[in-house]
Design a protein around this motif. Structure first.
Motif, PDB file in Angstrom:
ATOM      1  N   GLU A   1       9.295  87.335  72.489  1.00  0.00           N
ATOM      2  CA  GLU A   1      10.721  87.688  72.503  1.00  0.00           C
ATOM      3  C   GLU A   1      11.545  86.716  73.323  1.00  0.00           C
ATOM      4  O   GLU A   1      12.704  86.446  73.000  1.00  0.00           O
ATOM      5  N   ALA A   2      10.969  86.172  74.391  1.00  0.00           N
ATOM      6  CA  ALA A   2      11.700  85.221  75.236  1.00  0.00           C
ATOM      7  C   ALA A   2      11.978  83.910  74.500  1.00  0.00           C
ATOM      8  O   ALA A   2      12.850  83.138  74.906  1.00  0.00           O
ATOM      9  N   ASN A   3      11.253  83.672  73.409  1.00  0.00           N
ATOM     10  CA  ASN A   3      11.439  82.453  72.623  1.00  0.00           C
ATOM     11  C   ASN A   3      12.350  82.673  71.417  1.00  0.00           C
ATOM     12  O   ASN A   3      12.491  81.798  70.575  1.00  0.00           O
ATOM     13  N   LEU A   4      12.978  83.838  71.333  1.00  0.00           N
ATOM     14  CA  LEU A   4      13.826  84.155  70.188  1.00  0.00           C
ATOM     15  C   LEU A   4      15.268  84.345  70.628  1.00  0.00           C
ATOM     16  O   LEU A   4      15.537  84.838  71.726  1.00  0.00           O
ATOM     17  N   GLN A   5      16.181  83.927  69.767  1.00  0.00           N
ATOM     18  CA  GLN A   5      17.604  84.086  70.035  1.00  0.00           C
ATOM     19  C   GLN A   5      18.345  84.349  68.741  1.00  0.00           C
ATOM     20  O   GLN A   5      17.893  83.974  67.667  1.00  0.00           O
ATOM     21  N   THR A   6      19.505  84.982  68.872  1.00  0.00           N
ATOM     22  CA  THR A   6      20.365  85.229  67.724  1.00  0.00           C
ATOM     23  C   THR A   6      21.299  84.044  67.548  1.00  0.00           C
ATOM     24  O   THR A   6      21.933  83.598  68.507  1.00  0.00           O
ATOM     25  N   LEU A   7      21.348  83.527  66.326  1.00  0.00           N
ATOM     26  CA  LEU A   7      22.307  82.489  65.966  1.00  0.00           C
ATOM     27  C   LEU A   7      23.003  82.926  64.680  1.00  0.00           C
ATOM     28  O   LEU A   7      22.386  83.567  63.822  1.00  0.00           O
ATOM     29  N   CYS A   8      24.281  82.568  64.544  1.00  0.00           N
ATOM     30  CA  CYS A   8      24.933  82.760  63.255  1.00  0.00           C
ATOM     31  C   CYS A   8      24.357  81.706  62.312  1.00  0.00           C
ATOM     32  O   CYS A   8      23.810  80.694  62.751  1.00  0.00           O
ATOM     33  N   LYS A   9      24.440  81.961  61.026  1.00  0.00           N
ATOM     34  CA  LYS A   9      23.878  81.017  60.055  1.00  0.00           C
ATOM     35  C   LYS A   9      24.484  79.631  60.188  1.00  0.00           C
ATOM     36  O   LYS A   9      23.794  78.626  60.066  1.00  0.00           O
ATOM     37  N   ASP A  10      25.785  79.568  60.482  1.00  0.00           N
ATOM     38  CA  ASP A  10      26.439  78.272  60.606  1.00  0.00           C
ATOM     39  C   ASP A  10      25.844  77.456  61.750  1.00  0.00           C
ATOM     40  O   ASP A  10      25.504  76.292  61.577  1.00  0.00           O
ATOM     41  N   CYS A  11      25.708  78.078  62.919  1.00  0.00           N
ATOM     42  CA  CYS A  11      25.123  77.360  64.058  1.00  0.00           C
ATOM     43  C   CYS A  11      23.670  76.990  63.786  1.00  0.00           C
ATOM     44  O   CYS A  11      23.238  75.883  64.098  1.00  0.00           O
ATOM     45  N   HIS A  12      22.929  77.905  63.210  1.00  0.00           N
ATOM     46  CA  HIS A  12      21.533  77.606  62.917  1.00  0.00           C
ATOM     47  C   HIS A  12      21.411  76.454  61.934  1.00  0.00           C
ATOM     48  O   HIS A  12      20.651  75.519  62.140  1.00  0.00           O
ATOM     49  N   ASP A  13      22.180  76.528  60.858  1.00  0.00           N
ATOM     50  CA  ASP A  13      22.036  75.536  59.796  1.00  0.00           C
ATOM     51  C   ASP A  13      22.613  74.179  60.167  1.00  0.00           C
ATOM     52  O   ASP A  13      22.193  73.170  59.617  1.00  0.00           O
ATOM     53  N   LYS A  14      23.536  74.142  61.094  1.00  0.00           N
ATOM     54  CA  LYS A  14      24.141  72.866  61.478  1.00  0.00           C
ATOM     55  C   LYS A  14      23.654  72.395  62.843  1.00  0.00           C
ATOM     56  O   LYS A  14      22.940  71.400  62.941  1.00  0.00           O
ATOM     57  N   LEU A  15      24.015  73.108  63.896  1.00  0.00           N
ATOM     58  CA  LEU A  15      23.697  72.658  65.248  1.00  0.00           C
ATOM     59  C   LEU A  15      22.204  72.635  65.535  1.00  0.00           C
ATOM     60  O   LEU A  15      21.671  71.634  66.018  1.00  0.00           O
ATOM     61  N   LYS A  16      21.530  73.728  65.250  1.00  0.00           N
ATOM     62  CA  LYS A  16      20.098  73.820  65.560  1.00  0.00           C
ATOM     63  C   LYS A  16      19.296  72.804  64.756  1.00  0.00           C
ATOM     64  O   LYS A  16      18.416  72.137  65.282  1.00  0.00           O
ATOM     65  N   GLN A  17      19.595  72.679  63.496  1.00  0.00           N
ATOM     66  CA  GLN A  17      18.865  71.721  62.668  1.00  0.00           C
ATOM     67  C   GLN A  17      19.136  70.283  63.132  1.00  0.00           C
ATOM     68  O   GLN A  17      18.232  69.452  63.128  1.00  0.00           O
TER      69      GLN A  17
END
Length: 91
Positions: free
Chosen positions: A61-77
Motif C-alpha cells: 500500500e505504501a507503494n500505491l498512489q491515486t493519480l488522475c488518468k491525465d497525470c498518469h498518462d502524461k506526467l508519470k509516463q
C-alpha cells in the motif's frame, strides 16, 4: 509472446479491492495535480516505484498512489521514459 504472470494480478478481486482502498485513503484525489474525482474510471491506482513483477512491491500500500488518468498518462509516463537510461532499458 505470452504476457508476464503479474499482468493477471490487475484482473483479480484482490487488486480491485486494493485499488478502491487506495482511492479512499487518498480521498479520490490525484497526488500530482490535486484533482478530486469521484468517478473511479477516471483514476489510476499507480505504483510509485515500478514493481517489475515483484509481488511484494505490487501489493504494498505504501507503494500505491491515486493519480488522475491525465497525470498518469502524461506526467508519470514521461518520468518513467526519462529514467530508461538509468534502468538499463534501451528499447
Amino acid at each position: 509472446m505470452p504476457q508476464p504472470p503479474w499482468k493477471a494480478w490487475y484482473k483479480i478481486a484482490r487488486w480491485r479491492l486494493r485499488r478502491l482502498s487506495i482511492f479512499l485513503r487518498d480521498l479520490y484525489t490525484c497526488r500530482k495535480c490535486g484533482l478530486v474525482e469521484g468517478d473511479t474510471s477516471l483514476l489510476v491506482c499507480d505504483h510509485i516505484k515500478p514493481h517489475r513483477g515483484d509481488a511484494q512491491l505490487f501489493w504494498c500500500e505504501a507503494n500505491l498512489q491515486t493519480l488522475c488518468k491525465d497525470c498518469h498518462d502524461k506526467l508519470k509516463q514521461a518520468e518513467e521514459q526519462a529514467s530508461l537510461h538509468t534502468r538499463g532499458v534501451w528499447h
